[in-house]
Design a protein around this motif. Sequence first.
Motif, PDB file in Angstrom:
ATOM      1  N   MET A  47       0.833  -1.194   0.000  1.00  0.00           N
ATOM      2  CA  MET A  47       0.000   0.000   0.000  1.00  0.00           C
ATOM      3  C   MET A  47       0.871   1.249   0.000  1.00  0.00           C
ATOM      4  SD  MET A  47      -3.140  -0.830   2.600  1.00  0.00           S
ATOM      5  CE  MET A  47      -4.060  -2.381   2.530  1.00  0.00           C
ATOM      6  N   ILE A  48       0.521   2.189  -0.864  1.00  0.00           N
ATOM      7  CA  ILE A  48       1.260   3.453  -0.961  1.00  0.00           C
ATOM      8  C   ILE A  48       0.340   4.589  -0.590  1.00  0.00           C
ATOM      9  CG2 ILE A  48       2.620   4.971  -2.448  1.00  0.00           C
ATOM     10  CD1 ILE A  48       1.916   1.580  -3.813  1.00  0.00           C
ATOM     11  N   THR A  49       0.774   5.415   0.354  1.00  0.00           N
ATOM     12  CA  THR A  49       0.021   6.615   0.699  1.00  0.00           C
ATOM     13  C   THR A  49       0.921   7.834   0.549  1.00  0.00           C
ATOM     14  OG1 THR A  49      -1.601   7.514   2.268  1.00  0.00           O
ATOM     15  CG2 THR A  49       0.480   6.702   3.203  1.00  0.00           C
ATOM     16  N   GLY A  50       0.333   9.026   0.623  1.00  0.00           N
ATOM     17  CA  GLY A  50       1.078  10.267   0.416  1.00  0.00           C
ATOM     18  C   GLY A  50       0.246  11.211  -0.431  1.00  0.00           C
ATOM     19  N   THR A  51       0.641  12.459  -0.488  1.00  0.00           N
ATOM     20  CA  THR A  51      -0.099  13.433  -1.283  1.00  0.00           C
ATOM     21  C   THR A  51       0.182  13.250  -2.769  1.00  0.00           C
ATOM     22  OG1 THR A  51       0.078  15.020   0.541  1.00  0.00           O
ATOM     23  CG2 THR A  51      -0.579  15.889  -1.600  1.00  0.00           C
ATOM     24  N   ASN A  52       1.452  13.147  -3.122  1.00  0.00           N
ATOM     25  CA  ASN A  52       1.849  13.019  -4.528  1.00  0.00           C
ATOM     26  C   ASN A  52       2.737  11.798  -4.722  1.00  0.00           C
ATOM     27  OD1 ASN A  52       0.646  15.603  -5.251  1.00  0.00           O
ATOM     28  ND2 ASN A  52       2.355  16.537  -4.133  1.00  0.00           N
ATOM     29  N   HIS A 147      -6.764  18.207   0.186  1.00  0.00           N
ATOM     30  CA  HIS A 147      -7.925  17.598   0.862  1.00  0.00           C
ATOM     31  C   HIS A 147      -8.292  18.269   2.197  1.00  0.00           C
ATOM     32  CE1 HIS A 147      -7.637  14.529  -2.158  1.00  0.00           C
ATOM     33  NE2 HIS A 147      -6.460  14.117  -1.722  1.00  0.00           N
ATOM     34  N   LEU A 148      -7.907  19.527   2.372  1.00  0.00           N
ATOM     35  CA  LEU A 148      -8.274  20.185   3.634  1.00  0.00           C
ATOM     36  C   LEU A 148      -9.763  20.519   3.675  1.00  0.00           C
ATOM     37  CD1 LEU A 148      -5.244  22.469   4.524  1.00  0.00           C
ATOM     38  CD2 LEU A 148      -5.601  20.019   4.897  1.00  0.00           C
ATOM     39  N   THR A 153      -7.523  20.328   8.737  1.00  0.00           N
ATOM     40  CA  THR A 153      -6.171  20.784   9.076  1.00  0.00           C
ATOM     41  C   THR A 153      -5.149  19.787   8.558  1.00  0.00           C
ATOM     42  OG1 THR A 153      -6.057  19.609  11.201  1.00  0.00           O
ATOM     43  CG2 THR A 153      -7.042  21.823  11.213  1.00  0.00           C
ATOM     44  N   MET A 154      -3.898  20.242   8.430  1.00  0.00           N
ATOM     45  CA  MET A 154      -2.830  19.350   8.007  1.00  0.00           C
ATOM     46  C   MET A 154      -2.590  18.248   9.029  1.00  0.00           C
ATOM     47  SD  MET A 154      -1.610  19.973   4.992  1.00  0.00           S
ATOM     48  CE  MET A 154      -0.053  19.070   5.062  1.00  0.00           C
ATOM     49  N   GLU A 155      -2.788  18.558  10.313  1.00  0.00           N
ATOM     50  CA  GLU A 155      -2.578  17.563  11.359  1.00  0.00           C
ATOM     51  C   GLU A 155      -3.580  16.414  11.227  1.00  0.00           C
ATOM     52  OE1 GLU A 155      -2.557  20.856  11.791  1.00  0.00           O
ATOM     53  OE2 GLU A 155      -0.400  21.002  12.174  1.00  0.00           O
ATOM     54  N   ARG A 156      -4.841  16.753  10.945  1.00  0.00           N
ATOM     55  CA  ARG A 156      -5.847  15.703  10.765  1.00  0.00           C
ATOM     56  C   ARG A 156      -5.598  14.914   9.479  1.00  0.00           C
ATOM     57  NH1 ARG A 156     -11.235  19.274  12.319  1.00  0.00           N
ATOM     58  NH2 ARG A 156     -10.816  19.438  14.577  1.00  0.00           N
ATOM     59  N   TYR A 157      -5.150  15.619   8.474  1.00  0.00           N
ATOM     60  CA  TYR A 157      -4.793  14.968   7.214  1.00  0.00           C
ATOM     61  C   TYR A 157      -3.666  13.958   7.449  1.00  0.00           C
ATOM     62  CZ  TYR A 157      -3.124  14.861   2.280  1.00  0.00           C
ATOM     63  OH  TYR A 157      -2.731  14.500   1.020  1.00  0.00           O
ATOM     64  N   ALA A 158      -2.631  14.383   8.174  1.00  0.00           N
ATOM     65  CA  ALA A 158      -1.509  13.497   8.478  1.00  0.00           C
ATOM     66  C   ALA A 158      -1.961  12.305   9.325  1.00  0.00           C
ATOM     67  CB  ALA A 158      -0.410  14.274   9.207  1.00  0.00           C
ATOM     68  N   GLN A 159      -2.829  12.562  10.295  1.00  0.00           N
ATOM     69  CA  GLN A 159      -3.293  11.484  11.164  1.00  0.00           C
ATOM     70  C   GLN A 159      -4.077  10.436  10.379  1.00  0.00           C
ATOM     71  OE1 GLN A 159      -2.330  11.051  14.399  1.00  0.00           O
ATOM     72  NE2 GLN A 159      -3.286   9.049  14.079  1.00  0.00           N
ATOM     73  N   VAL A 313      -0.875  25.646 -18.866  1.00  0.00           N
ATOM     74  CA  VAL A 313      -2.334  25.718 -18.945  1.00  0.00           C
ATOM     75  C   VAL A 313      -2.868  24.985 -17.729  1.00  0.00           C
ATOM     76  CG1 VAL A 313      -4.386  25.184 -20.297  1.00  0.00           C
ATOM     77  CG2 VAL A 313      -2.212  25.671 -21.466  1.00  0.00           C
ATOM     78  N   PHE A 314      -3.590  25.680 -16.849  1.00  0.00           N
ATOM     79  CA  PHE A 314      -4.013  25.037 -15.609  1.00  0.00           C
ATOM     80  C   PHE A 314      -5.233  25.727 -15.006  1.00  0.00           C
ATOM     81  CE2 PHE A 314      -2.021  28.680 -13.949  1.00  0.00           C
ATOM     82  CZ  PHE A 314      -2.120  28.748 -12.568  1.00  0.00           C
ATOM     83  N   GLY A 315      -5.824  25.049 -14.022  1.00  0.00           N
ATOM     84  CA  GLY A 315      -6.954  25.588 -13.270  1.00  0.00           C
ATOM     85  C   GLY A 315      -6.989  24.915 -11.910  1.00  0.00           C
ATOM     86  N   ALA A 316      -8.167  24.794 -11.340  1.00  0.00           N
ATOM     87  CA  ALA A 316      -8.334  24.102 -10.058  1.00  0.00           C
ATOM     88  C   ALA A 316      -9.735  23.505 -10.025  1.00  0.00           C
ATOM     89  CB  ALA A 316      -8.115  25.052  -8.882  1.00  0.00           C
ATOM     90  N   THR A 317      -9.895  22.489  -9.182  1.00  0.00           N
ATOM     91  CA  THR A 317     -11.160  21.765  -9.113  1.00  0.00           C
ATOM     92  C   THR A 317     -12.128  22.413  -8.135  1.00  0.00           C
ATOM     93  OG1 THR A 317     -10.010  19.706  -9.638  1.00  0.00           O
ATOM     94  CG2 THR A 317     -12.185  19.506  -8.657  1.00  0.00           C
ATOM     95  N   GLY A 318     -13.397  22.483  -8.529  1.00  0.00           N
ATOM     96  CA  GLY A 318     -14.434  22.997  -7.641  1.00  0.00           C
ATOM     97  C   GLY A 318     -14.781  22.012  -6.541  1.00  0.00           C
ATOM     98  N   ASP A 319     -15.407  22.518  -5.480  1.00  0.00           N
ATOM     99  CA  ASP A 319     -15.839  21.692  -4.341  1.00  0.00           C
ATOM    100  C   ASP A 319     -14.688  20.939  -3.688  1.00  0.00           C
ATOM    101  OD1 ASP A 319     -18.330  22.581  -5.028  1.00  0.00           O
ATOM    102  OD2 ASP A 319     -19.024  20.688  -5.873  1.00  0.00           O
ATOM    103  N   ARG A 320     -13.488  21.479  -3.778  1.00  0.00           N
ATOM    104  CA  ARG A 320     -12.312  20.879  -3.143  1.00  0.00           C
ATOM    105  C   ARG A 320     -11.588  21.978  -2.367  1.00  0.00           C
ATOM    106  NH1 ARG A 320     -14.974  17.430  -5.048  1.00  0.00           N
ATOM    107  NH2 ARG A 320     -14.333  15.554  -6.206  1.00  0.00           N
ATOM    108  N   ASP A 321     -10.475  21.617  -1.773  1.00  0.00           N
ATOM    109  CA  ASP A 321      -9.669  22.511  -0.941  1.00  0.00           C
ATOM    110  C   ASP A 321      -9.471  23.873  -1.617  1.00  0.00           C
ATOM    111  OD1 ASP A 321      -7.817  23.748   0.650  1.00  0.00           O
ATOM    112  OD2 ASP A 321      -6.388  22.097   0.661  1.00  0.00           O
ATOM    113  N   ARG A 322     -10.217  24.878  -1.152  1.00  0.00           N
ATOM    114  CA  ARG A 322     -10.156  26.203  -1.765  1.00  0.00           C
ATOM    115  C   ARG A 322      -8.878  26.948  -1.400  1.00  0.00           C
ATOM    116  NH1 ARG A 322     -16.360  28.570  -1.754  1.00  0.00           N
ATOM    117  NH2 ARG A 322     -17.369  26.604  -2.338  1.00  0.00           N
TER     118      ARG A 322
END
Length: 426
Positions: A47-52, A147-148, A153-159, A313-322
């Motif tokens: 199993m691999i976890t991490g942001t990127n 995913h905030l 918070t980053m702490e909850r994300y890490a946990q 060329v880029f943007g950002a996703t709606g309904d996600r971490d603003r």
Amino acid sequence: MHKLKKLLKSLLPKTVRQPILNFYHLLVAVAANLRYGFPARGLKVIMITGTNGKTSTATLIAGMLEHAGRNVGVNTTAFYRYGGQTVNKKSSRTLEDIFVLQNMLASMKKAGCEYIVLEATSQGLDQNRLWGIPCEVAIMTNLTQDHLDYHGTMERYAQAKFRLFERRPKFIILNRDDQWFDFFNRSRAVERKLNYGQYKSADARITNVKLQPNGSDCALVVDDKTLNLHTRLAGTFNVYNAVAAALAGYVLGLSNEEILAGVDSVAAVPGRLERVDEGQPFDVVVDYAHTPDALEKVLSAMRHLTTGKLMLVFGATGDRDRGKRPIMGETASTYADRLFVTDEETYSEDGAAIRAAIIEGIKKAGGQSKVTEIADRREAIAAAFKEAKKGDSVIITGLGHELTRNMGGKAIDWNDSDIARTLLKN
């Protein structure tokens, strides 16, 4: 069951909703495991976890094991594969519905898979969607803001990520160079824990990094042995992904020859630094980068490979971490010479508001003269191509491998690579 979940969401206040929903997911996971007879038991699950880097690392591990003659099932954000068949995913959802996931695992086991490679997302871990699946090797790639909107918070994300390592996997592999290393280093492995990085104190030390347009090289020193790794994936971040994959093979008992040949066997990862070549005089690259850190890594990698202008060329996703939108704007302004801000996926949000948040970050970094705002994504890509000259690189980020995009709550067929090819041909 989905109707019950929707009912709980509508009735419960936000402060108590998630723990109760997570308990609901646990019950569903138990039911799914019982339904399919705990299919992951007896299999070696990585199993691999991490942001990127999860998809690239998973692809490298699966390719390495397959090249070594092992029967492997793999499930990533971009695709799943077993029994000699690869299926590209339409959405960006990494972990499927719990019953779908358990059914897939049962099919993989029936197909004779001995190894399973899975991406473990923070939400999937938090919601108990991986319950009942044993973990042989747990890997942490990195942790940066994402995913905030879900974790707060980053702490909850890490946990949430740390829950993978609380499962007492047989082997643990951690990124020593990541700023959250100490947080995850509290974990305990049943047999062995290894960390990797360029720190002299790293258990597996990365040295002699060489970056080239057609791949990357490094020396990996572990247990007084030196592995001279070559990956056909470009960029420093892919050196780290390749090292994590190599160490997974190392603790699983593959020979040095199997590790080296296996890592080198993976030519590309769908939607990750994916080159689009229709004979044009400039480079076109499609990448899934949708966080500030991922965007920085992609742009840094392409800066080394570009003799002319670096165009994004880029943007950002709606309904996600603003909160990450202006940060992505700042990052883009810092590393790119020319910016085309466009819609990515809006979901229920106003695309103009999303773009405005990105441009706010660009202006903060003093890059307003670099930016052109074009809402229509096809037109934005076409505008970048029209302006690009020999030696330039056009990077299209955010959607990567995806085959659909959600605009106003409606999924429409879309793939950045296909759109780019069509525009380049015309």
